[in-house]
Scaffold this motif. Sequence first.
Motif, short mmCIF file in Angstrom:
data_model
loop_
_atom_site.label_atom_id
_atom_site.label_comp_id
_atom_site.label_asym_id
_atom_site.label_seq_id
_atom_site.Cartn_x
_atom_site.Cartn_y
_atom_site.Cartn_z
N PHE A 1 0.83 -1.20 0.00
CA PHE A 1 0.00 0.00 0.00
C PHE A 1 0.88 1.27 0.00
N MET A 2 1.98 1.23 0.74
CA MET A 2 2.90 2.37 0.76
C MET A 2 3.52 2.58 -0.62
N THR A 3 3.92 1.49 -1.27
CA THR A 3 4.49 1.57 -2.61
C THR A 3 3.49 2.13 -3.60
N ALA A 4 2.24 1.66 -3.53
CA ALA A 4 1.20 2.11 -4.44
C ALA A 4 0.98 3.62 -4.32
N ALA A 5 0.98 4.12 -3.09
CA ALA A 5 0.77 5.56 -2.88
C ALA A 5 1.91 6.38 -3.49
N LEU B 1 9.77 10.75 -3.97
CA LEU B 1 8.84 9.64 -4.16
C LEU B 1 9.55 8.38 -4.62
N THR B 2 10.61 8.56 -5.41
CA THR B 2 11.43 7.40 -5.81
C THR B 2 12.01 6.72 -4.57
N PHE B 3 12.52 7.51 -3.64
CA PHE B 3 13.08 6.94 -2.41
C PHE B 3 12.03 6.19 -1.61
N ILE B 4 10.86 6.81 -1.42
CA ILE B 4 9.81 6.18 -0.62
C ILE B 4 9.31 4.90 -1.28
N GLY B 5 9.03 4.97 -2.59
CA GLY B 5 8.53 3.80 -3.30
C GLY B 5 9.55 2.67 -3.33
N SER B 6 10.82 3.00 -3.55
CA SER B 6 11.86 1.98 -3.58
C SER B 6 12.07 1.37 -2.20
N MET B 7 12.06 2.19 -1.17
CA MET B 7 12.26 1.70 0.19
C MET B 7 11.18 0.69 0.58
N SER B 8 9.91 1.03 0.34
CA SER B 8 8.83 0.13 0.72
C SER B 8 8.78 -1.10 -0.18
N PHE B 9 9.07 -0.93 -1.47
CA PHE B 9 9.01 -2.07 -2.38
C PHE B 9 10.11 -3.08 -2.07
N TYR B 10 11.33 -2.60 -1.83
CA TYR B 10 12.42 -3.53 -1.54
C TYR B 10 12.25 -4.17 -0.16
N ALA B 11 11.69 -3.45 0.79
CA ALA B 11 11.38 -4.05 2.09
C ALA B 11 10.36 -5.18 1.91
N TYR B 12 9.37 -4.93 1.07
CA TYR B 12 8.37 -5.96 0.76
C TYR B 12 9.02 -7.20 0.16
N MET B 13 9.95 -7.01 -0.77
CA MET B 13 10.61 -8.14 -1.40
C MET B 13 11.32 -9.01 -0.36
N GLY B 14 11.98 -8.37 0.61
CA GLY B 14 12.68 -9.13 1.64
C GLY B 14 11.74 -9.98 2.46
N ILE B 15 10.63 -9.42 2.91
CA ILE B 15 9.67 -10.18 3.71
C ILE B 15 8.99 -11.26 2.86
N HIS B 16 8.65 -10.93 1.63
CA HIS B 16 7.99 -11.88 0.73
C HIS B 16 8.85 -13.13 0.52
N PHE B 17 10.12 -12.95 0.19
CA PHE B 17 10.98 -14.11 -0.06
C PHE B 17 11.23 -14.90 1.23
N GLY B 18 11.21 -14.22 2.36
CA GLY B 18 11.35 -14.92 3.62
C GLY B 18 10.15 -15.78 3.96
N PRO C 1 1.97 0.32 -12.09
CA PRO C 1 2.49 -0.37 -10.90
C PRO C 1 1.80 0.04 -9.61
N ALA C 2 1.28 1.27 -9.54
CA ALA C 2 0.54 1.69 -8.34
C ALA C 2 -0.73 0.86 -8.17
N ILE C 3 -1.47 0.68 -9.25
CA ILE C 3 -2.73 -0.07 -9.18
C ILE C 3 -2.49 -1.52 -8.80
N ILE C 4 -1.53 -2.17 -9.47
CA ILE C 4 -1.34 -3.60 -9.20
C ILE C 4 -0.66 -3.82 -7.84
N SER C 5 0.10 -2.84 -7.33
CA SER C 5 0.66 -2.96 -5.98
C SER C 5 -0.46 -2.90 -4.94
N ALA C 6 -1.44 -2.04 -5.16
CA ALA C 6 -2.58 -1.96 -4.24
C ALA C 6 -3.36 -3.27 -4.22
#
Length: 465
Positions: free
Chosen positions: A322-326, A344-361, A432-437
């Motif tokens: 949801f953070m990435t989508a926003a 916005l690049t920083f915020i979107g990248s930070m939340s998206f890459y954090a998501y990737m870490g938890i997802h793969f875990g 990417p915002a829509i599909i991330s939501a």
Amino acid sequence: MEKTKKKYQANVDLSTFRLTPMKRVYYALGDFGYNFMYYWLSTYLMIYYTDTIGISAATVSVMMLVVRIFDAFNDPIIGSLADRTNSRWGRYRPWFLLGSIAMATFIVLIFAADPDWSYTMRLIWMWAVYLLLTVASTCSNMPYGALNGCITPDTEDRAKVSGLRMMFANVSSMVTVIIAVPLIRAFSADGSSTDARGYFWAVLITCVLGIPTMIVCCAKTKEVVTPPPSQVSIPLKAQMQSLVKNRPVIILILGQFILGCVIYGRAAMLAYYWQYNAGNAGFATTYGWISLVAAIVGTGWLGNFLFKFMKHKGKVCAALNFMTAAAYFLMYFVTAPAVSFWVLTFIGSMSFYAYMGIHFGAIGDAVDYGEYVSGVRCDGFLSSIVSVANKAGGAVMPAIGAAVLAAMNYVANGEQTQQVLNAINCFITLIPAIISAVNGIFYLMYPISTEKHKEIMRELISRRQ
């Protein structure tokens, strides 16, 4: 084999085993090398073949889609074969090592095409090498993903090692973004443009530097979560039950498909965005530095912080999506190099890459759940299905993007219409915002909390005893 399993199990207490910090680093090095090399494909392959080699965008789009469809059948086969592998190196490391060396070789070759060849020769080269590269990539990345759930049984430990893995992966990806254009220009004929010679030497140097990290990963990583001693074969019916009765892995498959759409769809379009929308291909380096810092903050702190607070990987993934989508939605209304675009690049990248870490875990936890409901452990098969979803997303979205550009009469190295510029912008922001939501909504249904996973592991350990 049976004696080896029992001896190995006796030496490892699954109820208390945790990875040392150095062991996490060794495993994470595998993703560092993989993404250091593979990011050339996701970011530059399409624009290389359209603008440098002279293949139409529509043709490249078809090639990507067809080969990825083939890959959807190839991945589960490789995963099942790896599950059934019996070697002194375990089930997955031999596949990972040989696949990594082959993948590096084919990445260099895919960027070795010559624009002076006949059009037919260029087409044959592109199709043949990309097909072989895709098989080699599966033999490398699928076993590596399966290892994620085999090197530690602890769900919090998996979150930490996956966060570190994603940090290394994204750091290496952004390093590639940062060095790509300067390297290409340095080795190009006139020292300032981007030609075929520049691409080849830049990719060759990257692969030569990347492959040693994957060799170290293979040598230093060990499997401790092995199949139960009673598992001497994997019946097809039980293997399928571990998938179809596995709600967590179904959600991860959907999440992996969307993850592939977002990361590879945006990556393929960003090269066009810098050149045509922003008017400066060098902005890729600025983007790389910002995303590099965001990846470190996201995977090194944000993801683990939220997981400690929520103790539920599904809810953490939902919040981060949801953070990435926003961030991506707001990015639609600004253009680089505006300061707000980089924020916005920083915020979107930070939340998206954090998501990737938890997802793969979470994949290892879902494999445990599969053994819990079916009685067999098939890390490779389930990881390969998740991998297929990622590759499908990584093929579908760039292919759609290329098809849209072709339909809107995109002109390679020319002046683009406002319609084309709007389409490029949408592919890195609104879509990417829509599909991330949507992805965030899926993760709200993920059923394994930290306490639930402890319950599952207690049952699996009891069965082994």
